[in-house]
Scaffold this motif. Structure first.
Motif: not given
Length: 274
Positions: A257, A218-219, A197
């Protein structure tokens, strides 16, 4: 003999768990380890696992008692930090004394840096020496408890990895044994098929804590996860969330993940308690 010496160094480098009698007991297999490998004989490894688990439990109980006691910050005491210059203990009393000195040295070290930080920064609120001492004990206590918590989560496979790598270390620096989870991590890194992430995670008091968000990840793009957040559960897509409190970090990471483009849902305790 070299394998045995490396192995003992790897399992108890600071000589805080094993007794001299334990080393003598394990030494009976010192010159049989090569035969054991050839014959796939794990009797030495099995005896080590049962012994070290027992000693770690005893040490944890001992250290928790020490942390509940008093520390004399005015005593003129000393500690030898080079483990090559002292031997394994021969009695429980000697072990308690060694652990006490180790814990007290960590507390004094923490106290020293707290005093220095306060002296060097006039903007910090001034604390009394008693407050600084209590703060130092609390910080060290938390770290040591976290350390024992990680020790308690060690599995047979983790200990087998140490045993195998003690043997393989003699063949050269580029020869290593990967336990299954490490082999999986290596394959993922090399293939790039799975993604995380984009957050650096640590463990604090049994919680998976976000210590850093990586820019561009992504985070970072999603924007809600912040440094300091505690991850309490993980779900892949619409699956039922799995509780990750008190879970080993590597196991929690495996749940987080996944393949690029798939969804992971985190249940998070925010800094404000929500």
């Amino acid at each position: 003999k070299k394998v045995f010496d490396v192995f003992i160094e790897n399992i108890d480098p600071n000589k805080l768990f094993l007794f001299q009698k334990d080393i003598q007991q394990l030494s009976k297999s010192k010159f049989k380890l090569d035969d054991a490998v050839k014959e796939k004989d794990l009797s030495f490894f099995n005896s080590y696992v049962s012994l070290i688990e027992k000693r770690e439990k005893s040490a944890e109980k001992l250290v928790l008692e020490i942390l509940q006691g008093n520390f004399d910050f005015k005593s003129k005491d000393s500690i030898q930090l080079d483990s090559d210059k002292y031997d394994f203990v021969s009695s429980p009393k000697e072990l308690k004394e060694r652990w006490f000195k180790y814990v007290q040295s960590r507390v004094i070290n923490e106290l020293y840096f707290s005093i220095k930080k306060q002296e060097d920064n006039d903007t910090l609120p001034k604390k009394s020496m008693k407050e600084l001492e209590t703060q130092a004990i609390d910080k060290v206590s938390g770290r040591i408890k976290d350390w024992f918590s990680r020790l308690n989560q060690l599995e047979r496979g983790d200990r087998f990895s140490v045993y195998m790598n003690s043997i393989l270390s003699l063949y050269g620096p580029h020869t290593n044994y990967f336990p299954p989870k490490d082999k999986e991590d290596f394959d993922i890194t090399m293939s790039g098929k799975l993604e995380g992430i984009g957050a650096t995670l640590t463990v604090k008091d049994g919680y998976i804590k976000v210590s850093k968000i990586i820019a561009g990840s992504a985070s970072w793009k999603q924007g809600e996860l912040k440094a300091g957040d505690l991850i309490t559960a993980v779900a892949q897509g619409d699956s039922i969330p799995v509780d990750v409190v008190n879970m080993r970090l590597d196991k929690a990471v495996r749940l987080i993940r996944g393949r690029k483009g798939t969804e992971v849902r985190l249940t998070v305790k925010k800094m404000d308690g929500s």
